[in-house]
Design a protein around this motif. Structure first.
Motif, PDB file in Angstrom:
ATOM      1  N   GLN A   1       8.472   4.721  -5.597  1.00  0.00           N
ATOM      2  CA  GLN A   1       7.815   6.006  -5.374  1.00  0.00           C
ATOM      3  C   GLN A   1       6.543   5.766  -4.570  1.00  0.00           C
ATOM      4  N   ALA A   2       6.375   6.546  -3.517  1.00  0.00           N
ATOM      5  CA  ALA A   2       5.201   6.421  -2.646  1.00  0.00           C
ATOM      6  C   ALA A   2       4.420   7.726  -2.689  1.00  0.00           C
ATOM      7  N   HIS A   3       3.136   7.648  -3.028  1.00  0.00           N
ATOM      8  CA  HIS A   3       2.331   8.865  -3.133  1.00  0.00           C
ATOM      9  C   HIS A   3       1.504   9.128  -1.887  1.00  0.00           C
ATOM     10  N   PHE A   4       1.448   8.187  -0.960  1.00  0.00           N
ATOM     11  CA  PHE A   4       0.856   8.457   0.349  1.00  0.00           C
ATOM     12  C   PHE A   4       1.486   7.514   1.358  1.00  0.00           C
ATOM     13  N   ARG A   5       1.142   7.673   2.615  1.00  0.00           N
ATOM     14  CA  ARG A   5       1.755   6.975   3.752  1.00  0.00           C
ATOM     15  C   ARG A   5       3.149   7.535   4.023  1.00  0.00           C
TER      16      ARG A   5
ATOM     17  N   PRO B   1       0.825  -1.218   0.000  1.00  0.00           N
ATOM     18  CA  PRO B   1       0.000   0.000   0.000  1.00  0.00           C
ATOM     19  C   PRO B   1       0.855   1.261   0.000  1.00  0.00           C
ATOM     20  N   GLY B   2       0.479   2.207  -0.837  1.00  0.00           N
ATOM     21  CA  GLY B   2       1.192   3.468  -0.926  1.00  0.00           C
ATOM     22  C   GLY B   2       2.249   3.519  -2.005  1.00  0.00           C
ATOM     23  N   VAL B   3       2.607   2.375  -2.592  1.00  0.00           N
ATOM     24  CA  VAL B   3       3.639   2.338  -3.623  1.00  0.00           C
ATOM     25  C   VAL B   3       3.012   2.651  -4.970  1.00  0.00           C
ATOM     26  N   ARG B   4       3.579   3.630  -5.642  1.00  0.00           N
ATOM     27  CA  ARG B   4       3.067   4.050  -6.946  1.00  0.00           C
ATOM     28  C   ARG B   4       3.839   3.411  -8.093  1.00  0.00           C
TER      29      ARG B   4
END
Length: 223
Positions: free
Chosen positions: A182-186, A163-166
């Motif tokens: 790249q993580a777009h949240f967390r 979760p959170g990995v783009r």
């Protein structure tokens, strides 16, 4: 990809504590120490690297030797048959007798021969097939391997499930697996910790003869 077979692990490798490093620019980095499992233990056969057949260099050397032997045999047969010696032989003998050793053509020919000889020696003494990673061996008559690109695809798919990995980029080497995500949240450290766990399980599931070290970098996408 070479022939693969399921591999069962007796127990999960113990995870070492991962240092938390947060450089400038919002990026979390983790690196695990290299751990190489000894070969030939636990009832397993030692799994060495695959050796390349190298048909093209072998065919090239065989062709050159064949042409040289055929030319020499033809010349000897001509002399035995009392035929006049070929003009190429007279010219070659004159060149060897009159051309000095510091002549540019002589130096270039000698250098080319040395380089070609070194290349052939390296090809003969190195295994090659660097893109193929050996897997664990449970039998002396069966060997299995996996291509680096295939292993990278497997690990990338595992990383995208976090979760959170783009986006995930994976480079698989013989000694180390490098991952950039790249993580777009967390929180970046939470994403990196989950990636460490998932990817270490993924590397162990590949059944490699030697488990490579893992380096993970997580950052925010630009813009």
């Amino acid at each position: 990809m070479s022939e693969e077979r399921p591999v069962s692990l007796a127990k999960e490798p113990e995870k070492e504590p991962q240092p938390d490093v947060t450089p400038a620019g919002g990026m979390a980095v983790s690196s695990s120490a290299a751990r190489y499992e000894p070969e030939g233990v636990g009832g397993q056969e030692p799994a060495g690297r695959f050796w390349s057949v190298r048909r093209c260099p072998a065919a090239f050397v065989a062709l050159v030797l064949l042409l040289a032997a055929a030319l020499l045999l033809y010349d000897v047969a001509s002399v035995r048959a009392d035929r006049p010696v070929g003009a190429w032989r007279r010219r070659l003998a004159d060149e060897f007798a009159t051309r000095p050793l510091d002549d540019p053509w002589v130096i270039a020919a000698a250098g080319s021969a040395v380089v070609l000889g070194l290349v052939l020696i390296v090809l003969a003494l190195t295994p090659g097939l660097r893109g193929l990673l050996p897997m664990r061996r449970d039998s002396a008559v069966l060997r299995a391997g996996i291509e680096r690109r295939a292993a990278a695809v497997v690990l990338r798919d595992r990383g995208l499930q976090v979760p959170g990995v783009r986006a995930v980029r994976v480079r698989v080497g013989r000694r180390r697996v490098r991952v950039r995500a790249q993580a777009h949240f967390r929180d970046l450290h939470e994403v990196r910790a989950d990636l460490d766990e998932v990817l270490e399980d993924g590397i162990a599931g590949l059944g490699l003869a030697r488990q490579p070290a893992l380096t993970v970098q997580v950052r925010r996408p630009k813009g």
